[in-house]
Enzyme design. Structure first.
Site, PDB file in Angstrom:
ATOM      1  N   SER A   1       0.842  -1.198   0.000  1.00 61.92           N
ATOM      2  CA  SER A   1       0.000   0.000   0.000  1.00 61.92           C
ATOM      3  C   SER A   1       0.876   1.246   0.000  1.00 61.92           C
ATOM      4  CB  SER A   1      -0.866  -0.019   1.267  1.00 61.92           C
ATOM      5  OG  SER A   1      -1.494   1.224   1.460  1.00 61.92           O
TER       6      SER A   1
ATOM      7  N   TYR B   1      -1.096  -1.113  10.558  1.00 64.13           N
ATOM      8  CA  TYR B   1      -1.308  -1.519   9.157  1.00 64.13           C
ATOM      9  C   TYR B   1      -0.181  -0.968   8.269  1.00 64.13           C
ATOM     10  CZ  TYR B   1      -3.400  -1.465   4.459  1.00 64.13           C
ATOM     11  OH  TYR B   1      -3.620  -1.611   3.103  1.00 64.13           O
TER      12      TYR B   1
HETATM   13  N1  LIG Z   1      -8.808  -1.444  -1.141  1.00 65.68           N
HETATM   14  C1  LIG Z   1      -7.923  -0.486  -0.948  1.00 65.68           C
HETATM   15  O1  LIG Z   1      -8.263   0.705  -0.932  1.00 65.68           O
HETATM   16  C2  LIG Z   1      -6.460  -0.837  -0.762  1.00 65.68           C
HETATM   17  C3  LIG Z   1      -5.524   0.208  -0.742  1.00 65.68           C
HETATM   18  C4  LIG Z   1      -4.183  -0.098  -0.573  1.00 65.68           C
HETATM   19  C5  LIG Z   1      -3.786  -1.414  -0.449  1.00 65.68           C
HETATM   20  N2  LIG Z   1      -4.699  -2.409  -0.471  1.00 65.68           N
HETATM   21  C6  LIG Z   1      -4.235  -3.778  -0.263  1.00 65.68           C
HETATM   22  O2  LIG Z   1      -4.828  -4.639  -1.229  1.00 65.68           O
HETATM   23  C7  LIG Z   1      -5.091  -5.906  -0.654  1.00 65.68           C
HETATM   24  C8  LIG Z   1      -6.547  -6.292  -0.858  1.00 65.68           C
HETATM   25  O3  LIG Z   1      -7.375  -5.290  -0.358  1.00 65.68           O
HETATM   26  P1  LIG Z   1      -8.941  -5.368  -0.547  1.00 65.68           P
HETATM   27  O4  LIG Z   1      -9.443  -3.988  -0.328  1.00 65.68           O
HETATM   28  O5  LIG Z   1      -9.278  -6.101  -1.810  1.00 65.68           O
HETATM   29  O6  LIG Z   1      -9.364  -6.251   0.701  1.00 65.68           O
HETATM   30  P2  LIG Z   1     -10.789  -6.896   1.060  1.00 65.68           P
HETATM   31  O7  LIG Z   1     -11.836  -6.426   0.140  1.00 65.68           O
HETATM   32  O8  LIG Z   1     -10.958  -6.695   2.511  1.00 65.68           O
HETATM   33  O9  LIG Z   1     -10.461  -8.424   0.793  1.00 65.68           O
HETATM   34  C9  LIG Z   1      -9.472  -9.033   1.528  1.00 65.68           C
HETATM   35  C10 LIG Z   1      -9.370 -10.488   1.163  1.00 65.68           C
HETATM   36  O10 LIG Z   1      -8.543 -11.120   2.134  1.00 65.68           O
HETATM   37  C11 LIG Z   1      -9.280 -12.137   2.800  1.00 65.68           C
HETATM   38  N3  LIG Z   1      -8.860 -12.186   4.177  1.00 65.68           N
HETATM   39  C12 LIG Z   1      -8.822 -11.179   5.075  1.00 65.68           C
HETATM   40  N4  LIG Z   1      -8.386 -11.642   6.271  1.00 65.68           N
HETATM   41  C13 LIG Z   1      -8.139 -12.962   6.101  1.00 65.68           C
HETATM   42  C14 LIG Z   1      -7.684 -13.991   6.950  1.00 65.68           C
HETATM   43  N5  LIG Z   1      -7.398 -13.770   8.242  1.00 65.68           N
HETATM   44  N6  LIG Z   1      -7.542 -15.242   6.450  1.00 65.68           N
HETATM   45  C15 LIG Z   1      -7.857 -15.498   5.161  1.00 65.68           C
HETATM   46  N7  LIG Z   1      -8.276 -14.557   4.307  1.00 65.68           N
HETATM   47  C16 LIG Z   1      -8.424 -13.306   4.773  1.00 65.68           C
HETATM   48  C17 LIG Z   1     -10.751 -11.757   2.615  1.00 65.68           C
HETATM   49  O11 LIG Z   1     -11.575 -12.879   2.598  1.00 65.68           O
HETATM   50  P3  LIG Z   1     -12.414 -13.513   3.815  1.00 65.68           P
HETATM   51  O12 LIG Z   1     -13.120 -12.375   4.495  1.00 65.68           O
HETATM   52  O13 LIG Z   1     -13.311 -14.473   3.118  1.00 65.68           O
HETATM   53  O14 LIG Z   1     -11.402 -14.174   4.675  1.00 65.68           O
HETATM   54  C18 LIG Z   1     -10.709 -11.166   1.213  1.00 65.68           C
HETATM   55  O15 LIG Z   1     -10.717 -12.207   0.267  1.00 65.68           O
HETATM   56  C19 LIG Z   1      -4.678  -5.817   0.809  1.00 65.68           C
HETATM   57  O16 LIG Z   1      -3.380  -6.351   0.961  1.00 65.68           O
HETATM   58  C20 LIG Z   1      -4.665  -4.337   1.086  1.00 65.68           C
HETATM   59  O17 LIG Z   1      -3.741  -3.992   2.101  1.00 65.68           O
HETATM   60  C21 LIG Z   1      -6.039  -2.158  -0.617  1.00 65.68           C
END
Ligand SMILES: NC(=O)c1ccc[n+]([C@@H]2O[C@H](COP(=O)([O-])OP(=O)(O)OC[C@H]3O[C@@H](n4cnc5c(N)ncnc54)[C@H](OP(=O)(O)O)[C@@H]3O)[C@@H](O)[C@H]2O)c1
Length: 261
Positions: free
Chosen positions: A144, A157
């Site tokens: 991120s 985080y």
């Molecule tokens: N979205 C943003 O704005 C943003 C910005 C910067 C960086 N990122 C990075 O991009 C990545 C994805 O973000 P996202 O927004 O797509 O996240 P998200 O919508 O919250 O999805 C996260 C995924 O990880 C899984 N997950 C979370 N905790 C888990 C655990 N303890 N065990 C197994 N699976 C787990 C969730 O599935 P389950 O709930 O089914 O477990 C889901 O499939 C992350 O690394 C985040 O730091 C995102």
């Protein structure tokens, strides 16, 4: 067979595949002809995605529901990898604890460490070792913009994402001579269920998950880190190259406060 599949197939493991960016990665990889191991906690969402990927692309897709914070994660991943050649790891899952550090329960911060740091370290070691022995493969860690400096109100985080970036940089240099490409992708705000669930109080420009996934996969093999999207690239340059570090920390803190207060 695509060149991408030759380089990173036949199996990819996507950790955090049930929604958002992880689902976008899985869809892109299946379209390249890779078989998918889909890891996250929600079995129903993984199974639906696996069925859709099999139908759309004729690949194998297996739902492997598990909590990436489980103590025996290493054994669980070893079992998944036992009879499959995993040529690509996408570690996308993350946990975040938003708010003043000392006011959030300690368990939440420890969970951030487990999911965002211990998980990728362990999977990179287990799967990266086999890739290095085979002389080919790829490891992509989702990081991120927050990992570029301290981020008040997202302190654990941001620190975990700095870990991912620095881990990827070290592994990039170590493993490139052994045929394994390593990348940390630094995303900014992206339209995912996880972002929506964080309940931001203001609207900010959002990237689409598929654009972030496409850019990250295209950047694999081209360097240790990539920033997703043009606006984020400008922001990253500003924060890490132009501004004094304490100014970057203050701006990130103000932006996070404005978003969530
Ligand atoms: N979205 C943003 O704005 C943003 C910005 C910067 C960086 N990122 C990075 O991009 C990545 C994805 O973000 P996202 O927004 O797509 O996240 P998200 O919508 O919250 O999805 C996260 C995924 O990880 C899984 N997950 C979370 N905790 C888990 C655990 N303890 N065990 C197994 N699976 C787990 C969730 O599935 P389950 O709930 O089914 O477990 C889901 O499939 C992350 O690394 C985040 O730091 C995102």
């Amino acid at each position: 067979m695509s060149a991408f599949r030759d380089r990173y197939g036949p199996w990819a493991l996507v950790a955090g595949a049930s929604a958002g960016l992880g689902e976008a990665f899985a869809r892109r990889l299946a379209a390249e002809g890779l078989n998918l191991l889909l890891v996250a906690r929600r079995e129903d969402a993984l199974s639906r995605l696996a069925t859709a990927l099999r139908a759309a692309h004729g690949v194998e897709a297996v739902a492997a529901p598990m909590d990436l914070a489980r103590p025996d994660l290493g054994d669980a991943v070893a079992a998944l990898a036992a009879d499959r050649e995993i040529g690509l790891l996408v570690y996308n899952a993350a946990h975040s604890a938003i708010g003043p550090f000392v006011d959030r329960p300690l368990d939440e911060h420890v969970r951030v460490l487990d999911v965002n740091c211990r998980g990728p370290l362990l999977l990179a070691h287990r799967l990266g070792g086999a890739m290095a022995r085979r002389g080919r493969g790829g490891i992509l860690l989702m990081a991120s913009l927050a990992g570029g400096q301290g981020n008040p109100f997202l302190a654990s985080y941001a620190a975990s994402k700095a870990f991912d970036i620095v881990l990827a940089e070290g592994l990039w240099a170590e493993l490139r001579g052994r045929g394994v490409d390593v990348l940390a992708c630094r995303a900014g705000a992206t339209r995912t269920p996880g972002y929506a669930a964080s309940r931001p109080k203001r609207s900010v420009p959002l990237m689409e998950p598929d654009d972030v996934a496409a850019g990250a996969l295209a950047a694999l093999g081209r360097g240790p880190t990539a920033v997703a999207g043009g606006l984020n690239k400008v922001a990253a340059f500003l924060f890490s190259r132009l501004l004094p570090r304490r100014a970057s920390i203050a701006i990130m803190g103000r932006a996070t406060r404005r978003l969530y207060e």
